[in-house]
Design a protein around this motif. Structure first.
Motif, PDB file in Angstrom:
ATOM      1  N   GLU A  58       0.832  -1.213   0.000  1.00  0.00           N
ATOM      2  CA  GLU A  58       0.000   0.000   0.000  1.00  0.00           C
ATOM      3  C   GLU A  58       0.860   1.255   0.000  1.00  0.00           C
ATOM      4  OE1 GLU A  58      -3.171   2.385   2.851  1.00  0.00           O
ATOM      5  OE2 GLU A  58      -2.707   0.281   3.277  1.00  0.00           O
ATOM      6  N   PHE A  59       1.877   1.285   0.847  1.00  0.00           N
ATOM      7  CA  PHE A  59       2.717   2.477   0.939  1.00  0.00           C
ATOM      8  C   PHE A  59       3.464   2.741  -0.370  1.00  0.00           C
ATOM      9  CE2 PHE A  59       3.370   3.185   5.786  1.00  0.00           C
ATOM     10  CZ  PHE A  59       1.992   3.231   5.934  1.00  0.00           C
ATOM     11  N   THR A  60       3.968   1.689  -1.010  1.00  0.00           N
ATOM     12  CA  THR A  60       4.680   1.904  -2.271  1.00  0.00           C
ATOM     13  C   THR A  60       3.750   2.504  -3.329  1.00  0.00           C
ATOM     14  OG1 THR A  60       4.223  -0.366  -3.026  1.00  0.00           O
ATOM     15  CG2 THR A  60       6.309   0.027  -1.878  1.00  0.00           C
ATOM     16  N   GLN A  61       2.493   2.042  -3.357  1.00  0.00           N
ATOM     17  CA  GLN A  61       1.576   2.545  -4.382  1.00  0.00           C
ATOM     18  C   GLN A  61       1.111   3.964  -4.114  1.00  0.00           C
ATOM     19  OE1 GLN A  61       1.179   0.938  -7.344  1.00  0.00           O
ATOM     20  NE2 GLN A  61       2.807  -0.216  -6.314  1.00  0.00           N
ATOM     21  N   GLU A  66       1.226   8.889  -7.852  1.00  0.00           N
ATOM     22  CA  GLU A  66       1.476  10.311  -8.064  1.00  0.00           C
ATOM     23  C   GLU A  66       2.660  10.589  -8.973  1.00  0.00           C
ATOM     24  OE1 GLU A  66      -0.535  12.569  -7.227  1.00  0.00           O
ATOM     25  OE2 GLU A  66      -1.841  11.364  -5.968  1.00  0.00           O
ATOM     26  N   THR A  67       3.655   9.696  -8.993  1.00  0.00           N
ATOM     27  CA  THR A  67       4.854   9.964  -9.777  1.00  0.00           C
ATOM     28  C   THR A  67       5.234   8.720 -10.573  1.00  0.00           C
ATOM     29  OG1 THR A  67       6.313   9.277  -7.958  1.00  0.00           O
ATOM     30  CG2 THR A  67       5.712  11.595  -8.060  1.00  0.00           C
ATOM     31  N   ALA A  68       6.139   8.891 -11.521  1.00  0.00           N
ATOM     32  CA  ALA A  68       6.637   7.782 -12.330  1.00  0.00           C
ATOM     33  C   ALA A  68       7.256   6.723 -11.422  1.00  0.00           C
ATOM     34  CB  ALA A  68       7.670   8.286 -13.330  1.00  0.00           C
ATOM     35  N   PHE A  69       7.237   5.469 -11.888  1.00  0.00           N
ATOM     36  CA  PHE A  69       7.691   4.366 -11.046  1.00  0.00           C
ATOM     37  C   PHE A  69       9.142   4.550 -10.591  1.00  0.00           C
ATOM     38  CE2 PHE A  69       4.159   2.222 -13.290  1.00  0.00           C
ATOM     39  CZ  PHE A  69       3.464   1.769 -12.174  1.00  0.00           C
ATOM     40  N   GLY A  70      10.007   5.031 -11.479  1.00  0.00           N
ATOM     41  CA  GLY A  70      11.394   5.242 -11.101  1.00  0.00           C
ATOM     42  C   GLY A  70      11.526   6.274  -9.995  1.00  0.00           C
ATOM     43  N   GLN A  71      10.813   7.395 -10.132  1.00  0.00           N
ATOM     44  CA  GLN A  71      10.845   8.427  -9.104  1.00  0.00           C
ATOM     45  C   GLN A  71      10.203   7.932  -7.817  1.00  0.00           C
ATOM     46  OE1 GLN A  71      12.356  11.527  -9.327  1.00  0.00           O
ATOM     47  NE2 GLN A  71      11.967  11.473  -7.120  1.00  0.00           N
ATOM     48  N   THR A  88       9.112  -4.514  -9.581  1.00  0.00           N
ATOM     49  CA  THR A  88       8.278  -4.953  -8.458  1.00  0.00           C
ATOM     50  C   THR A  88       7.139  -3.973  -8.221  1.00  0.00           C
ATOM     51  OG1 THR A  88      10.154  -6.051  -7.392  1.00  0.00           O
ATOM     52  CG2 THR A  88       8.274  -5.498  -5.997  1.00  0.00           C
ATOM     53  N   LEU A  89       7.441  -2.679  -8.293  1.00  0.00           N
ATOM     54  CA  LEU A  89       6.390  -1.668  -8.138  1.00  0.00           C
ATOM     55  C   LEU A  89       5.338  -1.801  -9.223  1.00  0.00           C
ATOM     56  CD1 LEU A  89       8.504   1.501  -7.239  1.00  0.00           C
ATOM     57  CD2 LEU A  89       7.282  -0.031  -5.697  1.00  0.00           C
ATOM     58  N   GLU A  90       5.770  -2.054 -10.452  1.00  0.00           N
ATOM     59  CA  GLU A  90       4.823  -2.204 -11.558  1.00  0.00           C
ATOM     60  C   GLU A  90       3.946  -3.435 -11.363  1.00  0.00           C
ATOM     61  OE1 GLU A  90       7.410  -2.279 -14.909  1.00  0.00           O
ATOM     62  OE2 GLU A  90       7.450  -0.090 -15.128  1.00  0.00           O
ATOM     63  N   ALA A  91       4.555  -4.530 -10.878  1.00  0.00           N
ATOM     64  CA  ALA A  91       3.776  -5.749 -10.641  1.00  0.00           C
ATOM     65  C   ALA A  91       2.736  -5.532  -9.543  1.00  0.00           C
ATOM     66  CB  ALA A  91       4.712  -6.895 -10.271  1.00  0.00           C
ATOM     67  N   ILE A  92       3.123  -4.823  -8.481  1.00  0.00           N
ATOM     68  CA  ILE A  92       2.169  -4.527  -7.407  1.00  0.00           C
ATOM     69  C   ILE A  92       1.025  -3.671  -7.942  1.00  0.00           C
ATOM     70  CG2 ILE A  92       1.857  -3.345  -5.190  1.00  0.00           C
ATOM     71  CD1 ILE A  92       4.781  -4.036  -4.550  1.00  0.00           C
ATOM     72  N   ALA A  93       1.358  -2.673  -8.780  1.00  0.00           N
ATOM     73  CA  ALA A  93       0.330  -1.790  -9.337  1.00  0.00           C
ATOM     74  C   ALA A  93      -0.655  -2.566 -10.193  1.00  0.00           C
ATOM     75  CB  ALA A  93       0.992  -0.681 -10.154  1.00  0.00           C
ATOM     76  N   ARG A  94      -0.166  -3.484 -11.019  1.00  0.00           N
ATOM     77  CA  ARG A  94      -1.073  -4.271 -11.878  1.00  0.00           C
ATOM     78  C   ARG A  94      -1.997  -5.147 -11.034  1.00  0.00           C
ATOM     79  NH1 ARG A  94       3.677  -4.678 -15.099  1.00  0.00           N
ATOM     80  NH2 ARG A  94       4.179  -6.702 -14.153  1.00  0.00           N
ATOM     81  N   ARG A  95      -1.434  -5.772 -10.013  1.00  0.00           N
ATOM     82  CA  ARG A  95      -2.234  -6.659  -9.165  1.00  0.00           C
ATOM     83  C   ARG A  95      -3.254  -5.847  -8.358  1.00  0.00           C
ATOM     84  NH1 ARG A  95       1.828  -9.025  -7.340  1.00  0.00           N
ATOM     85  NH2 ARG A  95       2.121  -7.798  -5.453  1.00  0.00           N
ATOM     86  N   MET A  96      -2.820  -4.749  -7.774  1.00  0.00           N
ATOM     87  CA  MET A  96      -3.717  -3.935  -6.964  1.00  0.00           C
ATOM     88  C   MET A  96      -4.753  -3.229  -7.839  1.00  0.00           C
ATOM     89  SD  MET A  96      -2.666  -1.059  -4.118  1.00  0.00           S
ATOM     90  CE  MET A  96      -1.489  -2.132  -3.304  1.00  0.00           C
ATOM     91  N   LEU A 378      -1.682  -1.467 -22.167  1.00  0.00           N
ATOM     92  CA  LEU A 378      -3.087  -1.299 -21.847  1.00  0.00           C
ATOM     93  C   LEU A 378      -3.378  -1.813 -20.435  1.00  0.00           C
ATOM     94  CD1 LEU A 378      -5.891  -0.458 -22.686  1.00  0.00           C
ATOM     95  CD2 LEU A 378      -6.203  -2.705 -23.754  1.00  0.00           C
ATOM     96  N   ARG A 379      -2.776  -2.946 -20.075  1.00  0.00           N
ATOM     97  CA  ARG A 379      -2.998  -3.506 -18.736  1.00  0.00           C
ATOM     98  C   ARG A 379      -2.468  -2.569 -17.661  1.00  0.00           C
ATOM     99  NH1 ARG A 379      -0.053  -8.874 -16.251  1.00  0.00           N
ATOM    100  NH2 ARG A 379      -1.219  -8.963 -14.291  1.00  0.00           N
ATOM    101  N   GLY A 380      -1.283  -2.023 -17.891  1.00  0.00           N
ATOM    102  CA  GLY A 380      -0.702  -1.113 -16.909  1.00  0.00           C
ATOM    103  C   GLY A 380      -1.496   0.175 -16.777  1.00  0.00           C
ATOM    104  N   ALA A 381      -1.994   0.695 -17.911  1.00  0.00           N
ATOM    105  CA  ALA A 381      -2.790   1.917 -17.879  1.00  0.00           C
ATOM    106  C   ALA A 381      -4.091   1.698 -17.117  1.00  0.00           C
ATOM    107  CB  ALA A 381      -3.079   2.379 -19.310  1.00  0.00           C
TER     108      ALA A 381
END
Length: 421
Positions: A58-61, A66-71, A88-96, A378-381
């Protein structure tokens, strides 16, 4: 049922906001080579099957939305002194985000006592830049207009309630022109229970056939459900959209027949301003032309403005681009003339601008999805916009609680057996 304990303890890694941890536990199954049904410490602590804890995810997301995954990875490392890889952040975002999409289909219904006098449904469309499957090399000096794009339209839908707010045509025009000398209007009521979602076209399997649904249809289906759960029997339902005929036509097939359709006044004013540019040479004359026509429209005289524009085009013998411009404006107003009864709407205290959904297009989509150089799958968006919609609707905490409780219930069905252990 009897479950058998493993012969030895198994190593369990856990990463929380406090860092990396490790413990060992027995595992239980129905027998050798059978699926593990119980991990006691996992069950008692309500842990996810992943290394990262629910709170860490939750905290990572909260950074990522608000900002790009790298930032976001750098910001998280600065605050928590932990490195989390971008993938890892991108995978959490897709799942959440997938869980957020399901959650958005059944948002908590506001209490009737907390709702406003009017229920407003609204929609708009916004393009999202996607990664091209087979990108074509582009010369560095080619203009942006000539560069190939791969945008997918996202349809935003919103429902909120608001109290009546009676205003005059003069007050609306003064607000549109940002008149400093205009009298300060009474405080505008705030929207209540604002729920927002974002929808892309979907493909469904119907037996052996595939059925394609547009983003507008998906959005209208969601709107219908929201209206059905929130609308009181005596509550007016307002439909506020700009001039997109696809949205109006789709809404007509889904929403109740007693809806009040209102065309966004800001879009109307932009069309009148364009017409003024054809007939007027000075800035002052153009503003006066626009102001007088808008006052007439707001007072219920849209048809007379349409006739006047066409008469002036004929009287001045317009040709070419000028004639096409005036014809476009007149046809636009004529096509929506039944949605331009602003005199009735203002007297009833109805909102006449799509500021809520326009603002959502900007801060929900544009501010995150259209940063410099960004391209999305599309999935990430979908995932990112689902998460941002949950936050914009004010249900982030409830969503996280529900997501955690549902997954824990599925992962640890024997959790209650450990209560007295």
């Amino acid at each position: 049922r009897e479950l058998r304990r493993s012969s030895s303890t198994e190593r369990r890694r856990l990463r929380t906001i406090f860092g990396e941890h490790e413990f060992r536990q027995y595992e239980y199954s129905a027998g050798t080579h059978r699926p593990i049904e119980l991990r006691p410490i996992d069950a008692r602590l309500g842990l996810s099957p992943r290394i990262g804890s629910y709170l860490l995810e939750e905290f990572t997301q909260l950074f990522c939305v608000e900002t790009a995954f790298g930032q976001a990875a750098r910001n998280f490392a600065t605050v928590f002194h932990q490195e989390v890889p971008v993938d890892t952040l991108e995978a959490i975002a897709r799942r959440m985000g997938a869980a957020a999409e399901t959650y958005a289909d059944a948002l908590p219904t506001p209490l009737a006592a907390e709702e406003g006098e009017l229920l407003v449904a609204t929609m708009d469309a916004k393009g999202v830049p996607l990664i091209q499957e087979f990108p074509v090399p582009v010369k560095a000096f080619e203009t942006r207009r000539l560069r190939p794009g791969n945008r997918r339209m996202a349809t935003l839908a919103g429902v909120y309630s608001v109290d009546r707010h009676v205003r005059t045509a003069e007050q609306i025009v003064a607000a549109l022109f940002r008149d400093e000398s205009a009298a300060e209007p009474s405080r505008r009521p705030e929207p209540r229970g604002k729920h927002l979602t974002v929808h892309f076209p979907e493909v469904y399997q119907d037996g052996e056939d595939q059925v394609t649904s547009t983003g507008a249809i998906e959005a209208c289906c969601w709107l219908t459900s929201e209206v059905a759960s929130r609308r009181r029997s005596d509550q007016p339902l307002l439909l506020l959209i700009d001039g997109d005929h696809r949205l109006w036509d789709t809404a007509a097939d889904h929403l109740p027949d007693d809806r009040v359709e209102i065309l966004d006044i800001v879009h109307v004013s932009s069309y009148v301003w364009e017409a003024a540019g054809v007939f007027c040479t000075s800035q002052k004359a153009r503003e006066d032309f626009t102001r007088s026509r808008l006052l007439t429209i707001l007072r219920g005289g849209a048809k007379s403005v349409i006739r006047g524009l066409r008469h002036m085009a004929t009287a001045r013998d317009l040709r070419g681009d000028d004639l096409r411009q005036i014809t476009t404006v007149a046809n636009y107003l004529d096509a929506h003339v039944e949605r331009l009864r602003y005199d009735e709407h203002l007297a009833a205290g109805y909102p006449i601008a799509t500021g809520v959904i326009e603002g959502a297009c900007r801060h929900l989509v544009k501010d995150r999805m259209e940063r410099s150089g960004m391209r999305w799958t599309l999935r990430g968006a979908k995932a990112m916009l689902n998460l941002r919609a949950v936050i914009a609707s004010g249900h982030w905490d409830e969503f996280q609680t529900q997501r955690r409780e549902q997954e824990v219930q599925e992962l640890h069905p024997h959790r209650a057996a450990l209560q007295d252990y």
